[in-house]
Write a protein that holds these residues in place. Structure first.
Motif, short mmCIF file in Angstrom:
data_model
loop_
_atom_site.label_atom_id
_atom_site.label_comp_id
_atom_site.label_asym_id
_atom_site.label_seq_id
_atom_site.Cartn_x
_atom_site.Cartn_y
_atom_site.Cartn_z
N LYS A 10 -14.83 2.01 2.97
CA LYS A 10 -13.75 1.32 3.66
C LYS A 10 -13.33 0.08 2.85
O LYS A 10 -12.15 -0.20 2.68
CB LYS A 10 -14.21 0.92 5.06
N LYS A 11 -14.36 -0.61 2.33
CA LYS A 11 -14.08 -1.80 1.54
C LYS A 11 -13.32 -1.42 0.26
O LYS A 11 -12.39 -2.12 -0.15
CB LYS A 11 -15.42 -2.47 1.17
N VAL A 12 -13.71 -0.29 -0.35
CA VAL A 12 -13.01 0.16 -1.56
C VAL A 12 -11.54 0.41 -1.25
O VAL A 12 -10.65 -0.05 -1.97
CB VAL A 12 -13.66 1.45 -2.12
N PHE A 13 -11.27 1.09 -0.12
CA PHE A 13 -9.88 1.38 0.22
C PHE A 13 -9.12 0.10 0.58
O PHE A 13 -7.92 0.01 0.37
CB PHE A 13 -9.80 2.37 1.40
N GLU A 14 -9.83 -0.89 1.14
CA GLU A 14 -9.16 -2.13 1.50
C GLU A 14 -8.83 -2.98 0.28
O GLU A 14 -7.81 -3.65 0.24
CB GLU A 14 -10.04 -2.95 2.45
N GLU A 15 -9.74 -2.95 -0.71
CA GLU A 15 -9.63 -3.94 -1.78
C GLU A 15 -9.16 -3.41 -3.11
O GLU A 15 -8.70 -4.18 -3.95
CB GLU A 15 -11.00 -4.63 -1.97
N ASP A 16 -9.28 -2.09 -3.33
CA ASP A 16 -8.96 -1.58 -4.66
C ASP A 16 -7.47 -1.71 -4.95
O ASP A 16 -6.62 -1.29 -4.15
CB ASP A 16 -9.39 -0.13 -4.78
N TYR A 17 -7.16 -2.26 -6.11
CA TYR A 17 -5.78 -2.54 -6.48
C TYR A 17 -4.97 -1.25 -6.60
O TYR A 17 -3.86 -1.14 -6.08
CB TYR A 17 -5.79 -3.30 -7.81
N THR A 18 -5.56 -0.23 -7.30
CA THR A 18 -4.84 1.03 -7.52
C THR A 18 -4.51 1.72 -6.20
O THR A 18 -3.40 2.19 -5.99
CB THR A 18 -5.70 1.98 -8.37
N ILE A 19 -5.51 1.78 -5.33
CA ILE A 19 -5.29 2.46 -4.06
C ILE A 19 -4.21 1.76 -3.25
O ILE A 19 -3.31 2.39 -2.71
CB ILE A 19 -6.61 2.54 -3.27
N ARG A 20 -4.28 0.45 -3.19
CA ARG A 20 -3.27 -0.30 -2.42
C ARG A 20 -1.88 -0.06 -2.98
O ARG A 20 -0.92 0.14 -2.25
CB ARG A 20 -3.58 -1.80 -2.46
N LYS A 21 -1.77 -0.06 -4.32
CA LYS A 21 -0.47 0.15 -4.96
C LYS A 21 0.12 1.51 -4.58
O LYS A 21 1.32 1.63 -4.39
CB LYS A 21 -0.64 0.09 -6.49
N ARG A 22 -0.74 2.54 -4.53
CA ARG A 22 -0.24 3.88 -4.26
C ARG A 22 0.03 4.13 -2.77
O ARG A 22 0.87 4.94 -2.43
CB ARG A 22 -1.24 4.95 -4.75
N LEU A 23 -0.73 3.46 -1.89
CA LEU A 23 -0.65 3.83 -0.48
C LEU A 23 0.13 2.85 0.39
O LEU A 23 0.70 3.21 1.41
CB LEU A 23 -2.06 3.99 0.12
N GLU A 24 0.14 1.57 0.00
CA GLU A 24 0.73 0.57 0.88
C GLU A 24 2.24 0.78 0.99
O GLU A 24 2.93 1.01 -0.01
CB GLU A 24 0.44 -0.83 0.35
N ASP A 25 2.77 0.74 2.21
CA ASP A 25 4.20 0.87 2.48
C ASP A 25 4.77 2.22 2.04
O ASP A 25 5.98 2.35 1.86
CB ASP A 25 5.00 -0.26 1.81
N VAL A 26 3.92 3.21 1.84
CA VAL A 26 4.40 4.55 1.48
C VAL A 26 4.37 5.42 2.74
O VAL A 26 3.36 5.48 3.42
CB VAL A 26 3.53 5.17 0.37
N GLY A 27 5.49 6.09 3.02
CA GLY A 27 5.55 6.97 4.19
C GLY A 27 5.39 6.22 5.49
O GLY A 27 4.61 6.60 6.35
N LYS A 28 6.12 5.13 5.62
CA LYS A 28 5.98 4.29 6.81
C LYS A 28 6.58 4.97 8.04
O LYS A 28 7.67 5.53 7.98
CB LYS A 28 6.68 2.95 6.56
#
Lengths: 142, 389
Positions: free
Chosen positions: B184-202
């Motif tokens: 969960k921490k990896v998904f919260e903090e990882d830069y790559t994951i956030r870039k790909r998932l944040e605000d996508v398919g809102k």
């Protein structure tokens, strides 16, 4: 010569022809670190044209059957087919249902059958290794 | 000249593990519309259910989906039990709950792993899958099978939970909980994951309700809806699960919500083992015939609300069983979420809905001449009202 090379790194093409996902998650589990078939060079191919072994899971539906035939034809020779699970062998619990052509061997030639509902990852890896024996023995000559 | 470029994604595609086809209409790189084509996995399960007996149908319906097989068996058996007037012993309800919650953990781990693979983070995929094997092992020592639990029978469960097994489950759960928190921490903090998932398919709250989305997709858009709380079944009325809600509504929120739910499931399994009532959960005889009537049965599957409508005219076989799976709502109704996004984000959005194609299949009639498509129920087809040319 080419067959010998493939023996050391058979790439897999996985196609779900109408499975319940049970076999699919076991195929997926079989390529992960606990079982680690990558030590034998086994990995998923990004494209059917790069693949050596086709893994078929699930009862073959009429719609997916056409795709399965096309996928098989796209793969270069020598190639082998592994039918994973009761459904890919004979239709399993779905045998006799109206949208099915039942087993994968009704559509394409199957070399290795791995029974189970679903089979354990160890059994799937064993099936893949048996299929590499066929590749070693030579292609189909086409 | 056509304005759009049409790109087919699937049915055999490295990012999709199941046969579904998305016909993506592109203007440049921006998605203008998506046609969702299913039908590769249609197996005629509902019709098969009418041909077989009440007892055999447990195994047919649990094979609708290999990932959420125990919840399918639960929805079916709890409906049939209501129809037959059988009440399972309390211990059986607790054992069923433990199996279903283990299934939720491994399902949520699987889709998060697939998401990691879809965005090209293969190491994370392998790590999550390695830890998921521990959950599969727990399922195996409880039910005897890694994937298809098949522990439900009418009026109870197939085998009891031994105290040694329960101890082992608690021990392994400590490890799993630590790993879940880590991921969960990896998904919260990882830069790559956030870039790909944040605000996508809102998806906003209004959209989610309008398109009747269910499960984690709905809860990630800020709607607290969970059948385990709204309409408790099995042992959930005593275990009191908490609803996890997030308000962002994007792909990242949906994935993080699944980690939180997996952690909640760990708590529920611990509570279920601790409060497990005594008694024999395995019935001595199985009832094989039902009277006339119809029941409506619903359960919270890992992907959302799963509904069975069972009709009986008496005798050893059901007259009609209608299944409405959560993936059917979430995948077929989700075409709107892709519009305006980039082509590279299409697999990410699809994965964030947790597609389970084997649950989604329905009969689709396509009239090529008129360009008409419509969904038809099985009964209309089997009565011959609609001719497929």
């Amino acid at each position: 010569m080419r067959n010998k090379l493939i023996r050391y790194s058979p790439w897999l093409v996985h196609f779900n022809t109408g499975a319940c996902n049970g076999c699919d998650i076991e195929v997926l589990a079989a390529i992960t670190p606990l079982f680690d078939p990558e030590r034998m060079g086994v990995k998923l191919a990004p494209n059917p044209r790069h693949g050596d072994i086709l893994i078929v899971t699930g009862a073959v539906t009429k719609k997916a059957g056409e795709r399965l035939k096309r996928l098989y034809d796209q793969m270069p020779s020598p190639k082998a087919v592994v039918a994973v699970g009761a459904c890919a062998i004979s239709g399993g619990v779905f045998a006799g249902s109206y949208p099915l052509v039942s087993g994968a061997d009704k559509v394409i030639p199957v070399d290795v059958y791995v029974p189970g509902c679903p089979p354990r990852p160890e059994a799937i890896i064993d099936g893949i290794l048996k299929a590499t024996k066929k590749l070693e023995g030579g292609g189909e000559g086409d | 000249m056509a304005k759009y470029v049409e790109v087919p994604v699937g049915p055999q595609h490295p990012a999709l593990h199941e046969p579904i086809m998305l016909r993506v209409k592109l203007d440049g790189e921006v998605v203008e519309g998506v046609d969702i084509v299913t039908g590769y996995n249609h197996r005629g399960v509902e019709k098969l259910g009418e041909k077989n007996s009440w007892v055999r149908d447990i195994y047919i319906f649990s094979r609708i989906c290999g990932i959420c097989n125990a919840v399918h068996a639960q929805t079916y058996t709890q409906g049939v039990e209501k129809l037959m007037g059988v009440e399972p012993p309390p211990r059986a309800k607790y054992i069923r709950t433990i199996v279903m919650e283990l299934e939720r953990i491994h399902s949520h781990m699987l889709i998060n792993a697939v998401m990691a693979e879809a965005i090209g983070f293969d190491t994370l995929f392998m790590l999550i899958m390695r830890d998921r094997e521990r959950v599969m092992h727990l399922k195996e020592i409880i039910t005897g099978q890694r994937v298809h639990a098949d522990i439900h029978i009418i009026g109870g469960v197939k085998r009891d939970l031994k105290p040694e097994t329960a101890e082992k489950v608690l021990r392994v759960l400590d490890y799993i909980e630590a790993r879940l928190k880590h991921y969960k921490k990896v998904f919260e903090e990882d830069y790559t994951i956030r870039k790909r998932l944040e605000d996508v398919g809102k998806i906003s709250k209004q959209e989610a309700l309008k398109h009747s989305l269910v499960g984690p997709v709905l809860r990630a858009s800020g709607v607290p809806s969970d059948v385990r709380v709204d309409d408790p079944y099995s042992a959930y009325d005593e275990l009191k699960p908490n609803i996890v809600v997030r308000h962002e509504g994007d792909s990242l929120a949906r994935m993080l919500l699944r980690w939180d739910e997996a952690l909640e499931s760990v708590r529920l399994i611990r509570a279920a083992i601790k409060n497990m009532p005594k008694g024999n959960p395995v019935p001595k005889a199985i009832k094989r015939a039902a009277g006339k009537g119809e029941v409506f049965s619903r359960v919270e599957a890992p992907r959302g609300e799963l509904i069975y409508h069972i009709v009986s005219t008496g005798g050893p076989k059901p007259y009609r069983i209608k299944v409405r799976t959560p993936s059917f709502n979430n995948i077929v109704n989700s075409g709107f979420a892709y519009i305006g996004e980039r082509l590279a984000d299409v697999p990410v959005i699809l994965t964030s809905f947790d597609p389970c194609i084997s649950c989604t299949e329905r009969v689709l009639v396509v009239d090529e001449k008129k360009g008409l498509r419509k969904w038809v129920p099985f009964m209309a087809l089997s009565r011959g009202e609609i001719r497929v040319a």
